[in-house]
Enzyme design. Structure first.
Site, mmCIF file in Angstrom:
data_model
loop_
_atom_site.group_PDB
_atom_site.id
_atom_site.type_symbol
_atom_site.label_atom_id
_atom_site.label_comp_id
_atom_site.label_asym_id
_atom_site.label_seq_id
_atom_site.Cartn_x
_atom_site.Cartn_y
_atom_site.Cartn_z
ATOM 1 N N SER A 61 47.047 55.713 35.931
ATOM 2 C CA SER A 61 46.455 55.289 34.482
ATOM 3 C C SER A 61 46.446 56.121 33.343
ATOM 4 O O SER A 61 46.381 55.584 32.359
ATOM 5 C CB SER A 61 45.032 54.709 34.684
ATOM 6 O OG SER A 61 45.092 53.389 35.525
ATOM 7 N N LYS A 64 48.547 54.848 30.752
ATOM 8 C CA LYS A 64 47.873 53.921 29.396
ATOM 9 C C LYS A 64 47.686 54.576 28.220
ATOM 10 O O LYS A 64 47.868 53.683 27.271
ATOM 11 C CB LYS A 64 46.651 53.264 30.272
ATOM 12 C CG LYS A 64 46.846 52.296 31.519
ATOM 13 C CD LYS A 64 45.588 52.032 32.165
ATOM 14 C CE LYS A 64 45.881 51.006 33.072
ATOM 15 N NZ LYS A 64 45.519 51.388 34.584
ATOM 16 N N TYR A 189 54.520 47.475 34.039
ATOM 17 C CA TYR A 189 53.397 48.012 34.223
ATOM 18 C C TYR A 189 53.628 48.935 35.690
ATOM 19 O O TYR A 189 53.205 50.029 35.490
ATOM 20 C CB TYR A 189 52.309 46.991 34.476
ATOM 21 C CG TYR A 189 50.912 47.824 34.803
ATOM 22 C CD1 TYR A 189 50.261 48.325 33.944
ATOM 23 C CD2 TYR A 189 50.729 47.627 36.156
ATOM 24 C CE1 TYR A 189 48.814 48.946 34.307
ATOM 25 C CE2 TYR A 189 49.380 47.950 36.590
ATOM 26 C CZ TYR A 189 48.516 48.887 35.589
ATOM 27 O OH TYR A 189 47.208 49.271 36.102
ATOM 28 N N TYR A 241 36.912 55.090 32.684
ATOM 29 C CA TYR A 241 36.379 54.083 33.264
ATOM 30 C C TYR A 241 34.891 53.890 32.945
ATOM 31 O O TYR A 241 34.283 54.360 32.062
ATOM 32 C CB TYR A 241 36.814 53.571 34.452
ATOM 33 C CG TYR A 241 38.345 53.857 34.796
ATOM 34 C CD1 TYR A 241 39.304 53.126 34.049
ATOM 35 C CD2 TYR A 241 38.866 54.553 35.687
ATOM 36 C CE1 TYR A 241 40.517 53.085 34.243
ATOM 37 C CE2 TYR A 241 40.370 54.799 35.830
ATOM 38 C CZ TYR A 241 41.254 53.787 35.017
ATOM 39 O OH TYR A 241 42.400 54.208 35.280
ATOM 40 N N VAL A 259 44.618 57.105 39.231
ATOM 41 C CA VAL A 259 44.108 57.013 40.539
ATOM 42 C C VAL A 259 45.131 58.081 41.597
ATOM 43 O O VAL A 259 45.070 58.117 42.869
ATOM 44 C CB VAL A 259 44.115 55.687 41.450
ATOM 45 C CG1 VAL A 259 42.974 54.961 40.942
ATOM 46 C CG2 VAL A 259 45.452 54.873 41.314
HETATM 47 N N1 GLN Z 1 48.629 51.433 39.505
HETATM 48 C C1 GLN Z 1 47.077 51.385 39.214
HETATM 49 C C2 GLN Z 1 46.542 49.999 39.409
HETATM 50 O O1 GLN Z 1 47.262 49.269 38.770
HETATM 51 C C3 GLN Z 1 46.465 52.357 38.321
HETATM 52 C C4 GLN Z 1 45.028 52.284 38.205
HETATM 53 C C5 GLN Z 1 44.271 53.601 37.957
HETATM 54 O O2 GLN Z 1 45.066 54.654 37.908
HETATM 55 N N2 GLN Z 1 43.190 53.692 37.864
HETATM 56 O O3 GLN Z 1 45.578 49.565 40.228
#
Ligand code: GLN
Length: 305
Positions: A61, A64, A189, A241, A259
């Protein structure tokens, strides 16, 4: 700085035992849960690293923040704001709830999964491949690392198991929030989340954001100051988050987690910080990574508040 970083890593290594590596994407479950590393790049280009800073992990993420930056550079914020809100989200990063319950059906912000998927059509490029390359090229430029690539194992694993993201995307298609070909958007994505990096790479991305779009050291402009300001504002409010409020009170710096265990921080006018610690807490954030950043923030008085 070097001895401070060595100390901070040594002091906080114990926290790696308190978390669990992500396994909902099977390829992530093989990460070394004991790893802990940090890299700091200041806006003048000086760099320090400690611990397992050379450990590879997938950006997840953290990307993003870069997709948001690209979209802000390529499309007017007014048009983005028609389909994505810029508000905090108290649910998990992959939650579908607010898409259904809110009247507008808009994702709450571009740093949760739904918002990051919905923002992809705003990135310039006629063909989907061009949109993907636009983001990858910017990452290579910001990191000064031309060998940045997608980790194929992680990409395949994301594609095979990304049903929650598929659900988000198809739901958004049904409400008119997501434009374009759903499978193509999802493929971008998944590929972007699977890009492999080290702490050095994400510290450099953070340093460009910290320097309002200027490359550390050379001063070359790679992004607009206003776009960087908006990305940092979103990182401060939504980057961790539904733990963003607690992180703001303990650490007080704009940061984005993933993650894969990475956290990228951008301290305005000062430095970028990259941390890796794949053992995560229940919110999907690196347990030891948060401790390292909070420790460093209090030692160097980095809080922006
Ligand atoms: N690729 C992960 C997902 O879409 C990214 C989520 C994350 O890093 N929090 O679930």
């Amino acid at each position: 700085m070097q001895s401070l970083l060595d100390d901070v890593i040594a002091r906080n290594r114990q926290w790696t035992q308190k978390g669990k590596v992500a396994d909902y994407i099977p390829a992530l479950s093989t990460a070394n849960s004991d790893a802990l590393g940090i890299c700091v790049t200041d806006v003048n280009g000086q760099e320090w690293a400690a611990g397992d800073a050379r450990t590879f992990f997938s950006i997840q993420s953290i990307v993003k923040a870069v997709t948001l930056l690209c979209a802000l550079e390529d499309a007017p914020i007014r048009s983005i704001a028609k389909v994505i809100s810029f508000e905090v989200c108290s649910d998990s990063f992959d939650s579908i709830a607010n898409l259904e319950t809110s009247r507008s059906h808009k994702p709450l912000n571009p740093l949760i999964n739904s918002g990051a998927i919905a923002i992809i059509p705003f990135i310039s490029g006629k063909a989907y491949e061009e949109k993907f390359l636009r983001v990858v090229k910017l990452i290579r430029q910001m990191t000064r690392n031309q060998s940045i690539e997608v980790n194929d194992k992680v990409y395949k694993s994301e594609t095979l198991t990304g049903n929650r993201n598929r659900a988000l995307a198809y739901y958004m298609k049904s409400t008119g929030t997501l434009s374009g070909d759903v499978e193509e958007v999802l493929d971008i994505y998944f590929r972007l989340c699977s890009i492999e990096v080290t702490c050095h790479d994400i510290a450099r991305i953070g340093a460009v954001l910290a320097g309002d779009g200027l490359m550390p050291g050379t001063g070359e402009a790679v992004a607009n100051p206003n776009s960087c300001r908006i990305v940092k504002a979103m990182m401060s409010t939504c980057g961790m988050y539904n733990e963003s409020g607690a992180f703001a009170t303990s650490t007080g710096i704009p940061a984005k987690s993933g993650v894969g265990g990475g956290i990228m921080a951008a301290i305005p006018g000062k430095m970028g910080i990259g941390v890796v610690g794949p053992a995560l807490n229940s919110k999907g954030n690196s347990v030891a990574g948060i401790r390292v950043l909070s420790d460093l923030s209090s030692k160097l008085k980095l809080s922006i508040y």
